[in-house]
Design an enzyme around this catalytic site. Structure first.
Site, PDB file in Angstrom:
ATOM      1  N   ASP A 101       0.864  -1.177   0.000  1.00 23.40           N
ATOM      2  CA  ASP A 101       0.000   0.000   0.000  1.00 23.40           C
ATOM      3  C   ASP A 101       0.902   1.229   0.000  1.00 23.40           C
ATOM      4  OD1 ASP A 101       1.108   0.214   2.509  1.00 23.40           O
ATOM      5  OD2 ASP A 101      -0.787   0.317   3.592  1.00 23.40           O
TER       6      ASP A 101
ATOM      7  N   ASP B 197       1.540   4.688   2.379  1.00 25.20           N
ATOM      8  CA  ASP B 197       1.185   5.314   3.657  1.00 25.20           C
ATOM      9  C   ASP B 197       1.633   6.775   3.681  1.00 25.20           C
ATOM     10  OD1 ASP B 197       0.640   2.638   5.260  1.00 25.20           O
ATOM     11  OD2 ASP B 197       2.546   2.349   4.219  1.00 25.20           O
TER      12      ASP B 197
ATOM     13  N   ASP C  96      -3.150   4.481   2.932  1.00 22.77           N
ATOM     14  CA  ASP C  96      -3.440   4.814   4.332  1.00 22.77           C
ATOM     15  C   ASP C  96      -3.051   6.268   4.582  1.00 22.77           C
ATOM     16  OD1 ASP C  96      -4.306   2.258   5.013  1.00 22.77           O
ATOM     17  OD2 ASP C  96      -2.330   1.621   5.750  1.00 22.77           O
TER      18      ASP C  96
HETATM   19  N1  CTP Z   1       1.448   0.996  11.647  1.00 21.56           N
HETATM   20  C1  CTP Z   1       1.046   1.426  12.854  1.00 21.56           C
HETATM   21  N2  CTP Z   1      -0.262   1.351  13.205  1.00 21.56           N
HETATM   22  C2  CTP Z   1      -1.159   0.831  12.337  1.00 21.56           C
HETATM   23  C3  CTP Z   1      -0.757   0.377  11.089  1.00 21.56           C
HETATM   24  C4  CTP Z   1       0.573   0.488  10.771  1.00 21.56           C
HETATM   25  O1  CTP Z   1       1.850   1.905  13.638  1.00 21.56           O
HETATM   26  N3  CTP Z   1      -2.409   0.761  12.706  1.00 21.56           N
HETATM   27  C5  CTP Z   1       2.857   1.113  11.297  1.00 21.56           C
HETATM   28  C6  CTP Z   1       3.545  -0.221  11.210  1.00 21.56           C
HETATM   29  O2  CTP Z   1       4.430  -0.382  12.266  1.00 21.56           O
HETATM   30  C7  CTP Z   1       4.271  -0.193   9.897  1.00 21.56           C
HETATM   31  C8  CTP Z   1       3.883   1.110   9.227  1.00 21.56           C
HETATM   32  O3  CTP Z   1       2.917   1.720  10.053  1.00 21.56           O
HETATM   33  O4  CTP Z   1       5.640  -0.235  10.104  1.00 21.56           O
HETATM   34  C9  CTP Z   1       3.344   0.884   7.850  1.00 21.56           C
HETATM   35  O5  CTP Z   1       2.426  -0.180   7.845  1.00 21.56           O
HETATM   36  P1  CTP Z   1       2.196  -1.112   6.602  1.00 21.56           P
HETATM   37  O6  CTP Z   1       1.705  -0.299   5.477  1.00 21.56           O
HETATM   38  O7  CTP Z   1       1.343  -2.219   7.049  1.00 21.56           O
HETATM   39  O8  CTP Z   1       3.637  -1.728   6.365  1.00 21.56           O
HETATM   40  P2  CTP Z   1       4.866  -1.242   5.462  1.00 21.56           P
HETATM   41  O9  CTP Z   1       6.053  -1.312   6.345  1.00 21.56           O
HETATM   42  O10 CTP Z   1       4.569   0.054   4.809  1.00 21.56           O
HETATM   43  O11 CTP Z   1       4.983  -2.407   4.411  1.00 21.56           O
HETATM   44  P3  CTP Z   1       4.306  -2.455   2.937  1.00 21.56           P
HETATM   45  O12 CTP Z   1       5.351  -1.940   2.018  1.00 21.56           O
HETATM   46  O13 CTP Z   1       4.005  -3.906   2.702  1.00 21.56           O
HETATM   47  O14 CTP Z   1       3.069  -1.631   2.955  1.00 21.56           O
HETATM   48 MN    MN Z   2      -0.288   0.716   5.538  1.00 21.16          MN
HETATM   49 MN    MN Z   3       2.757   0.341   3.732  1.00 20.65          MN
END
Ligand code: CTP
Ligand code: MN
Ligand code: MN
Length: 437
Positions: free
Chosen positions: A271, A273, A361
């Site tokens: 995704d 963020d 997100d």
């Molecule tokens: N996070 C958080 N609280 C949430 C969701 C996520 O603190 N409710 C933090 C997580 O610790 C994560 C970061 O936000 O390290 C990003 O989350 P995510 O998008 O799930 O992971 P990514 O590390 O961005 O991996 P990807 O590239 O697969 O999206």
């Molecule tokens: Mn995310």
């Molecule tokens: Mn992510």
């Protein structure tokens, strides 16, 4: 075989403990595993009971969630041989300690910091155990780039653990749960429920009349092909420009920052963020709802779930582990046009569609919590976990996405940048791209 004569009969499967599990957990970040061999089952059960009554978590089974492996009387060589055969991914960051760490902790009524005298050194020359003095035991004291990450993974596969990995992956239950939780909106609980009902495929789930999918799951299935495909850096950048434009049309001096895996330098993500904040405290409150409306008017909002802020400063610091922070946030699926992406879309082969769906997100903390939110949302998840564990065990401080609380001074430590937070913790600054643990 040579091995069988030196490897102690350490049991992997433990009898279910008969002790009460009602005790209140006080130390969420410490998970103890007591090695039974030499210690014996009745002593192990006594020690388990004692630790749980003092608020410690004692695991019955050794897994990657364990933080402290406690052994009594085992020969270091045999113990390490056994541990290495357990196919643990986190062995290098686990504390492997003798019973003195455990008894010290019981006496103090809290997990005491691990000192050299507690550690059971690995005397085996092949895979060196972390030296407690020179090798940092926490990921937050190490620099792990995306490159390191790939290397570590290959090493794991290289040292004969791939068989265990394959066994786990071929397990039907594991495979099914992995499939179901790959749908946006389907968590482990729902996946387990579907599995128990005998469902094994998406078509099975969708054909089952008694299953009612919520809005998020409906969108998850609807856009499954697109959102299960990796998002490229160029796509993330294109979305950044679109959202940035929307944010500034609403609040000209708001700031949008790319976070998550892309901020750590990853080339692909599941995704995208972003954190958005405003220089005026309080202005962030309605920002996300306005951004959502604007994206909807533009015709690119395929799904949104907005969660208003539930931040209550008087309830901080939180001693409970919470999966979610309290900031206003939204989980979106956006429609991204290929024409807006440098180099085009990250499409499936033979796919000539002009757009794709992408998961986004957005989180919107008030400015005075921005640095903590940025650190938390940048991840990685493992890095964050280790940083919180380090803060708690080594510094007696509570860290989460909102704040850092010093238990000794009984006060919150303010931070305007991530660097400030590392300084408060007495750690060297680690750049976002070095946090890929
Ligand atoms: N996070 C958080 N609280 C949430 C969701 C996520 O603190 N409710 C933090 C997580 O610790 C994560 C970061 O936000 O390290 C990003 O989350 P995510 O998008 O799930 O992971 P990514 O590390 O961005 O991996 P990807 O590239 O697969 O999206
Ligand atoms: Mn995310
Ligand atoms: Mn992510």
């Amino acid at each position: 075989m040579f091995h069988t004569s030196v490897v102690p009969r350490l049991r992997k499967k433990q009898k279910p403990e008969e002790v009460s599990r009602q005790e209140k957990i006080k130390f969420q970040d410490v998970r103890i595993f007591l090695v039974e061999t030499k210690m014996g089952s009745s002593r192990r059960s006594f020690l388990t009971h004692l630790a749980r009554s003092k608020g410690f978590i004692v695991e019955d089974v050794l897994s990657d969630t364990v933080t402290h492996v406690v052994s009594e009387g085992s020969k270091p060589g045999s113990l390490w041989t056994w541990l290495k055969d357990c196919a643990l991914r986190n062995l290098s960051v686990m504390h492997v300690v003798d019973i003195s760490w455990f008894t010290d902790s019981m006496r103090e009524g809290r997990p005491v910091p691990v000192e050299t005298k507690h550690c059971i050194q690995d005397s085996m020359p092949d895979i060196p155990a972390p030296d407690p003095v020179t090798t940092p035991r926490y990921a937050c004291q190490r620099r792990t780039t995306t490159e390191n990450h790939n290397k570590i993974f290959t090493e794991i596969l290289g040292c004969g653990h791939s068989f265990e990995v394959d066994n786990i992956l071929s397990d039907e239950r594991y495979q099914t749960l992995k499939l179901f939780t790959s749908v946006f909106g389907v968590g482990p609980k729902t996946a387990e429920k579907w599995y128990r009902r005998g469902l094994r495929s998406f078509s099975g789930v969708l054909a089952e009349p008694s299953i009612h999918l919520n809005r998020m799951q409906q969108s998850g299935f609807l856009h499954y092909g697109d959102i299960s495909r990796a998002v490229s850096k160029a796509e993330a950048q294109a979305l950044g420009s679109i959202i940035d434009e929307a944010v500034h049309a609403i609040t000209p001096d708001a700031v949008l920052v790319l976070t998550g895996g892309f901020r750590r330098g990853k080339e692909f993500g599941h995704d995208v963020d972003f954190i958005v904040t405003t220089p005026q405290l309080g202005w962030e409150e309605n920002l996300l709802t306005n951004v959502i409306s604007r994206l909807k008017k533009q015709g690119i909002l395929l799904f949104s779930e907005y969660q208003a802020s539930t931040l209550d400063i008087s309830k901080l610091p939180s001693y409970r582990f919470e999966a979610m922070d309290h900031f206003a946030k939204c989980f979106l699926i956006l429609r991204l046009e290929g024409s807006q992406v440098e180099g085009g879309l990250q499409g499936a082969e033979g796919d000539n569609r002009s757009w794709r769906a992408v998961r986004v997100d957005l989180v919107s903390p008030p400015l005075d919590h921005y640095a903590y939110a940025l650190l938390g949302w940048t991840g990685s998840r493992q890095f964050g976990r280790d940083l919180r564990r380090f803060a708690r065990l080594e510094r007696r401080m509570l860290l989460d996405n909102h704040a850092l609380y010093d238990n000794t001074k009984k006060e919150f430590l303010t931070a305007t940048s991530e660097k400030d937070i590392f300084d408060h913790l007495g750690l060297e600054y680690i750049e976002p791209w070095q946090r890929n643990s």
